[in-house]
Motif scaffolding. Structure first.
Motif, mmCIF file in Angstrom:
data_model
loop_
_atom_site.group_PDB
_atom_site.id
_atom_site.type_symbol
_atom_site.label_atom_id
_atom_site.label_comp_id
_atom_site.label_asym_id
_atom_site.label_seq_id
_atom_site.Cartn_x
_atom_site.Cartn_y
_atom_site.Cartn_z
ATOM 1 N N CYS A 268 43.544 -12.018 53.618
ATOM 2 C CA CYS A 268 44.132 -11.323 54.766
ATOM 3 C C CYS A 268 43.803 -9.839 54.666
ATOM 4 O O CYS A 268 44.280 -9.149 53.762
ATOM 5 C CB CYS A 268 45.650 -11.516 54.784
ATOM 6 S SG CYS A 268 46.493 -10.354 55.891
ATOM 7 N N CYS B 92 48.075 -9.279 61.443
ATOM 8 C CA CYS B 92 49.156 -9.573 60.494
ATOM 9 C C CYS B 92 50.031 -8.328 60.400
ATOM 10 O O CYS B 92 49.605 -7.225 60.738
ATOM 11 C CB CYS B 92 48.565 -9.914 59.126
ATOM 12 S SG CYS B 92 49.774 -10.641 58.014
ATOM 13 N N ASN C 17 50.986 -7.140 57.706
ATOM 14 C CA ASN C 17 50.633 -6.484 56.457
ATOM 15 C C ASN C 17 49.168 -6.742 56.136
ATOM 16 O O ASN C 17 48.534 -7.558 56.792
ATOM 17 C CB ASN C 17 51.494 -7.023 55.308
ATOM 18 C CG ASN C 17 52.726 -6.164 55.065
ATOM 19 O OD1 ASN C 17 52.616 -4.978 54.788
ATOM 20 N ND2 ASN C 17 53.895 -6.773 55.192
ATOM 21 N N HIS D 259 47.519 -8.482 53.231
ATOM 22 C CA HIS D 259 47.963 -9.254 52.073
ATOM 23 C C HIS D 259 46.859 -9.468 51.042
ATOM 24 O O HIS D 259 47.126 -9.909 49.937
ATOM 25 C CB HIS D 259 48.516 -10.611 52.533
ATOM 26 C CG HIS D 259 49.801 -10.489 53.283
ATOM 27 N ND1 HIS D 259 49.969 -10.877 54.591
ATOM 28 C CD2 HIS D 259 51.004 -9.978 52.895
ATOM 29 C CE1 HIS D 259 51.205 -10.631 54.979
ATOM 30 N NE2 HIS D 259 51.854 -10.080 53.988
ATOM 31 N N CYS E 168 52.181 -14.710 56.477
ATOM 32 C CA CYS E 168 50.891 -14.099 56.828
ATOM 33 C C CYS E 168 50.328 -14.713 58.120
ATOM 34 O O CYS E 168 49.994 -15.898 58.167
ATOM 35 C CB CYS E 168 49.898 -14.276 55.686
ATOM 36 S SG CYS E 168 48.278 -13.591 56.057
ATOM 37 N N ASN E 169 50.205 -13.894 59.152
ATOM 38 C CA ASN E 169 49.676 -14.371 60.436
ATOM 39 C C ASN E 169 48.205 -14.761 60.348
ATOM 40 O O ASN E 169 47.758 -15.686 61.042
ATOM 41 C CB ASN E 169 49.815 -13.284 61.506
ATOM 42 C CG ASN E 169 51.255 -13.121 61.960
ATOM 43 O OD1 ASN E 169 52.112 -13.945 61.650
ATOM 44 N ND2 ASN E 169 51.525 -12.057 62.688
ATOM 45 N N VAL E 170 47.448 -14.038 59.519
ATOM 46 C CA VAL E 170 46.010 -14.337 59.405
ATOM 47 C C VAL E 170 45.828 -15.762 58.888
ATOM 48 O O VAL E 170 45.070 -16.557 59.451
ATOM 49 C CB VAL E 170 45.325 -13.302 58.474
ATOM 50 C CG1 VAL E 170 43.953 -13.799 58.030
ATOM 51 C CG2 VAL E 170 45.215 -11.966 59.206
HETATM 52 ZN ZN LIG Z 1 48.590 -11.340 56.139
#
Ligand SMILES: [Zn+2]
Length: 452
Positions: A223, A236, A238, A240, A253-255
Motif C-alpha cells: 500500500c 487509502c 494511510n 501502509h 487498508c483500502n488499497v
Molecule cells: Zn493502506
C-alpha cells in the motif's frame, strides 16, 4: 311421491351444509378467536393505534409502559422513555408499537368461554435491559444513530436504541422544528434503517477472500497510499507499505481491499453479500428489518473496488449486520433476535437459529482476525476482562459533512455471548466515536447477564 323425496333430499343437503358451516366456524373459533378479538382497531382493545391493555417491563421487571382504557403511562425516567420510544410507540401513533400489536392476542386477557374478561391482564416482559438502553441513549449524546446488542446464542436483544427520539410525556413541536434535530425521528433506525456500512463491510470481502483465494495467507500486499483500479485512484487513509492480509484488515487498508474486490469480481462479492444475509430482511415480534443492498458491477472496476471497501452503493441494516457478527462469533450460525421474552401464561420466547451464514472454518478465521483487530489496533483495554472482536468503519456520505461512524463486533465469552453494532451519523471516525459507546453499553449488558 318422487317430488316429496326430492324435497327431503334438498332439505337434508341444506341442513348438512349448515352443520358443516358451524363445524368450520367452531374449529376456527377455537384456533383463532383470540386474534379475532384482538384485531387491529377493535374498539374493545384499542384506542386509536394503541392497545388499551397490559403492562410492559424490561428483563428485570422495571416498568416501561402500562396501558388501560384511560390511556398509557410510561416509565418514570425521562431518558428511559426516550430510549424505548421506538419499541413502545407514542400515544398518537406517529411511532407505532408493532411489538405490542404483534402480541395483542396474548395481552388482552381472552378465553374461549368468557371472551374478553379482563382488559389489562397481560404483562409483557422484554429481553431488553432498561439500563443498557438508557446508557446507549446517553452515550449517543444527542447525535443521530443507533445501538444494538443481542445474545447470539439465545436471540435475546438487550439493547435496541434509535436516536433522535422524544419524550412521549412531553411531545415537542416536531413539525415546526427547523434545526434538524428531529430528522427521521419517527424511524426506528436499527430495524427500519439502512446505512452505507463503510469499512465494517470489509468483513464480507474478507469472507470471500478467505474462501476463494488459496494463497491469501502467504501473500504480501503493498500500500503506497493510493492504487489505480479501472483507471481511477483508490485512496487509502494511510501509507501502509508492505502489508499482509491480516494486517490489512486490522489497519483497514483500502488499497488491499479494493484490489481484493476487483480480483474476486462482482458476482463473488454480490454472492457473499447475499449468502451472509446483507440483502435479506429478518422478522421477529412484529418487527421487520429493512433489507440492505449490494449491486457490485464488473463493468466499472473502480466502483467494484469501492463496493468491496463498503463505500459505493452498498447498504446494510444494523440489526441484520449484528446477526452476522453473531454468526462469525458462533461458528457460522447465530440466533434470530427477539425482544419479547415472556407473557406469563400466554407466551414464552423460543430460540430460533438463522440459517448458517458461513462455514465453521471461515467463521472461526474471521473471528480470530477480528479479535486481532481489537488487540493490535482498537485496544483491548477498552473492553476489560472480556475477549472482543470488532471492525470499525467510517462511511463517507455527503461532502462537507462528517462521515457516519460505524462499529460492529462480538464478545467471545461463554457467559456473555453478545454481538453488537453502533452507527453514529455525521460523527467522524468509527473507532473513535463508537468504541466508548459500545464499551459502556457492553459493561451494562455484562452486569445484566451476571444477575441471577
Ligand atoms: Zn493502506
Amino acid at each position: 311421491m318422487r317430488h316429496v323425496s326430492r324435497r327431503a333430499a334438498v332439505v337434508l343437503l341444506l341442513a348438512g351444509l349448515v352443520l358443516a358451516g358451524l363445524l368450520v366456524f367452531l374449529i376456527q373459533y377455537v384456533f383463532q378467536a383470540k386474534s379475532w378479538a384482538a384485531f387491529p382497531g377493535s374498539p374493545h382493545v384499542y384506542r386509536g393505534n394503541n392497545l388499551t391493555a397490559g403492562t410492559v417491563t424490561d428483563r428485570g421487571g422495571e416498568l416501561l409502559l402500562r396501558s388501560d382504557e384511560s390511556g398509557r403511562s410510561y416509565a418514570a425516567d425521562e431518558t428511559l422513555r426516550k430510549a424505548t420510544l421506538h419499541l413502545l410507540g407514542d400515544r398518537y401513533g406517529y411511532i407505532p408499537s408493532n411489538v405490542l400489536s404483534d402480541h395483542a392476542a396474548d395481552m388482552i386477557g381472552f378465553d374461549l368461554v368468557q371472551g374478553l374478561y379482563h382488559s389489562s391482564s397481560g404483562t409483557m416482559q422484554l429481553s431488553l435491559s432498561a439500563a443498557a438502553n438508557t446508557t446507549a441513549y446517553q452515550q449517543l449524546a444527542g447525535r443521530h444513530g443507533c445501538v444494538a446488542v443481542y445474545n447470539y446464542r439465545t436471540g435475546e436483544i438487550l439493547c435496541l436504541v434509535s436516536a433522535p427520539s422524544y419524550d412521549p410525556d412531553n411531545m415537542p413541536d416536531i413539525e415546526g422544528d427547523s434545526s434538524g434535530q428531529y430528522d427521521g425521528v419517527y424511524v426506528n433506525r436499527p430495524v427500519a434503517g439502512t446505512y452505507t456500512p463503510g469499512s465494517i463491510f470489509k468483513l464480507v470481502t474478507a469472507a470471500a477472500a478467505l474462501e476463494q483465494l488459496d494463497d491469501l495467507d502467504t501473500r504480501t500486499f503493498y500500500c503506497g497510499g493510493v492504487t489505480e483500479i479501472g483507471g481511477k485512484p483508490v485512496h487509502c487513509l494511510n501509507v501502509h507499505g508492505s502489508i499482509t492480509f491480516r494486517e490489512a484488515l486490522a489497519k483497514s487498508c483500502n488499497v488491499v481491499f479494493g484490489q481484493l474486490a476487483a480480483e474476486l469480481g462482482a458476482d463473488t462479492i454480490n454472492g457473499y453479500a447475499a449468502a451472509l444475509g446483507i440483502t435479506q430482511s429478518l422478522s421477529f415480534d412484529g418487527l421487520r428489518t429493512a433489507a440492505g443492498s449490494m449491486q457490485a458491477d464488473d463493468s466499472d472496476p473502480w466502483e467494484l473496488a469501492w463496493a468491496g471497501i463498503g463505500q459505493s452503493t452498498d447498504l446494510i441494516n444494523p440489526v441484520q449486520y449484528m446477526t452476522l457478527m453473531g454468526a462469525i462469533a458462533n461458528g457460522g450460525q447465530a440466533a434470530l433476535p427477539y425482544l419479547v421474552a415472556e407473557i406469563p401464561g400466554q407466551y414464552q420466547a423460543e430460540t430460533t437459529m438463522l440459517p448458517a451464514a458461513l462455514s465453521q472454518q471461515t467463521a472461526d478465521r474471521l473471528a480470530e482476525l477480528m479479535i486481532n483487530n481489537v488487540q493490535t489496533v482498537y485496544g483491548s483495554w477498552n473492553f476489560p476482562s472480556v475477549t472482543v472482536g470488532a471492525k470499525s468503519g467510517t462511511a463517507e456520505q455527503d461532502p462537507g459533512r462528517l462521515a457516519n461512524a460505524t462499529f460492529a463486533g462480538f464478545m467471545q465469552d461463554e457467559n456473555y455471548p453478545l454481538a453488537f453494532v453502533a452507527v453514529v451519523e455525521h460523527a467522524g471516525s468509527g473507532s473513535e466515536v463508537c468504541i466508548p459507546i459500545i464499551s459502556a453499553v457492553l459493561q451494562v449488558c455484562i452486569q445484566q447477564l451476571a444477575q441471577p
